[in-house]
Enzyme design. Sequence first.
Site, mmCIF file in Angstrom:
data_model
loop_
_atom_site.group_PDB
_atom_site.id
_atom_site.type_symbol
_atom_site.label_atom_id
_atom_site.label_comp_id
_atom_site.label_asym_id
_atom_site.label_seq_id
_atom_site.Cartn_x
_atom_site.Cartn_y
_atom_site.Cartn_z
ATOM 1 N N GLY A 47 13.274 8.239 -8.488
ATOM 2 C CA GLY A 47 13.331 8.674 -7.092
ATOM 3 C C GLY A 47 14.142 9.953 -7.036
ATOM 4 O O GLY A 47 15.246 10.017 -7.595
ATOM 5 N N ASP A 267 9.040 14.508 -4.018
ATOM 6 C CA ASP A 267 9.824 14.966 -5.177
ATOM 7 C C ASP A 267 10.081 16.460 -5.148
ATOM 8 O O ASP A 267 11.034 16.947 -5.746
ATOM 9 C CB ASP A 267 9.116 14.588 -6.471
ATOM 10 C CG ASP A 267 9.154 13.094 -6.661
ATOM 11 O OD1 ASP A 267 8.298 12.404 -6.070
ATOM 12 O OD2 ASP A 267 10.079 12.610 -7.332
HETATM 13 O O1 MRU Z 1 8.384 8.376 -10.647
HETATM 14 P P1 MRU Z 1 9.352 8.069 -9.559
HETATM 15 O O2 MRU Z 1 9.506 6.610 -9.276
HETATM 16 O O3 MRU Z 1 10.671 8.763 -9.768
HETATM 17 O O4 MRU Z 1 8.699 8.715 -8.254
HETATM 18 C C1 MRU Z 1 9.367 8.584 -7.028
HETATM 19 C C2 MRU Z 1 8.612 9.152 -5.892
HETATM 20 O O5 MRU Z 1 7.544 9.705 -6.037
HETATM 21 C C3 MRU Z 1 9.285 9.099 -4.555
HETATM 22 O O6 MRU Z 1 8.356 8.967 -3.527
HETATM 23 C C4 MRU Z 1 10.071 10.400 -4.335
HETATM 24 O O7 MRU Z 1 10.920 10.642 -5.411
HETATM 25 C C5 MRU Z 1 10.859 10.381 -3.091
HETATM 26 S S1 MRU Z 1 12.241 9.300 -3.213
HETATM 27 C C6 MRU Z 1 13.161 9.427 -1.798
#
Ligand code: MRU
Length: 375
Positions: A47, A267
């Site tokens: 995240g 992200d």
């Molecule tokens: O691969 P991840 O679990 O790190 O991806 C996370 C996401 O895509 C979330 O939607 C994004 O980081 C926003 S978190 C507030």
Amino acid sequence: MKIETLRWAHNKLEMIDQRILPATFEYLSYDSAASVAEGIRSMVVRGAPAIGVAAAYGVALEALRLFASKPIPPLTPPLKEGEPIAIGISLAPFQGEGWGGDGFKTGMETGFTVLSQSRPTAVNLFWALQRMRKVWESVANQTPQQIATRLLDEAHEILAEDIRINRTMGAFGAELLADGARVLTHCNAGALATAGWGTALGVFRSAVEAGKKISVIADETRPFLQGARLTAWEMVQEKIPVTLITDNMSGYMMAQGEVDAVVVGTDRVAANGDVANKIGTYMVAVLARRHNIPFYVACPLSTIDMNIATGTDIPIEERSADEVKGFRDTHWAAEGVKIRNPSFDVTPAELVTGLITEKGIILQPDAKKLRKLFD
Ligand code: MRU
């Protein structure tokens, strides 16, 4: 329920191991940049905002470790026996360097490099490293102890600030949701993806706090199952009504009139408002437009990358084929099949109804509106 995704305890960073949730709730502890980088790479923490906070602590821990001349600690244990622990950079420069002018500086630079190579898409990682670098440069002429203390204070501040910002975004976002709204989300943009409260799930928490009766539809989010494992778990803990669907069901749900709004996290947002988020988000945005459903993105300013003009320039992480073959030790794909695993996709700004930021809602984001945000 307060979820402390990352916490400072016993002079170490502790992070909930998100790879094994919801079956097991367990903290792993970290005391160097290399171990934190490995925790990020292996998805113990994930995240965008949470990755940024972890990286900030990684820098502070490295200063503390070098200052105390500690040896390299063991890295995050792999989930499967025999699975390699790889961070793609030699750890040799860390060994026995300790404090000593150039040794400290070299060690710190290696720490920054290792952390910056842990994951490529979430810009919060680079944002946090840049902020820590500025602090380091501003105190470079102080004693090692003062440097380490100052860096640790900054990491604590980044963590506290993240929760405050999520609360502010949550209050803005809650106003967008009608009482009784059924809101679909993809992946996990919750307390687990931040230092606490969450971005998209923060909006849901704030709406409930404001007395609205909302319900959440959580996309499962193949292949890592952040929706099924993490979003569903958070909402169940919070007693916010939540229904789990597989990713290919959202079109049906929308066509049935069962979705009133979509709220997701992000992200990285490019300077023109294009939004990178978990793979599958683009599909949801297209479907939402088709069905006239508002598509909102909860997005702290630290996730907006004004150095990247459009979404096509956002680096997209390609993860291991194993994640698509099956889950953990169970593989169901045909042996020998070619596999792709892009972990994120880009939703063009034109499909975004609004960005929910700590400075308010930016409707139909574009380059001009985003520039104004940073003025
Ligand atoms: O691969 P991840 O679990 O790190 O991806 C996370 C996401 O895509 C979330 O939607 C994004 O980081 C926003 S978190 C507030």
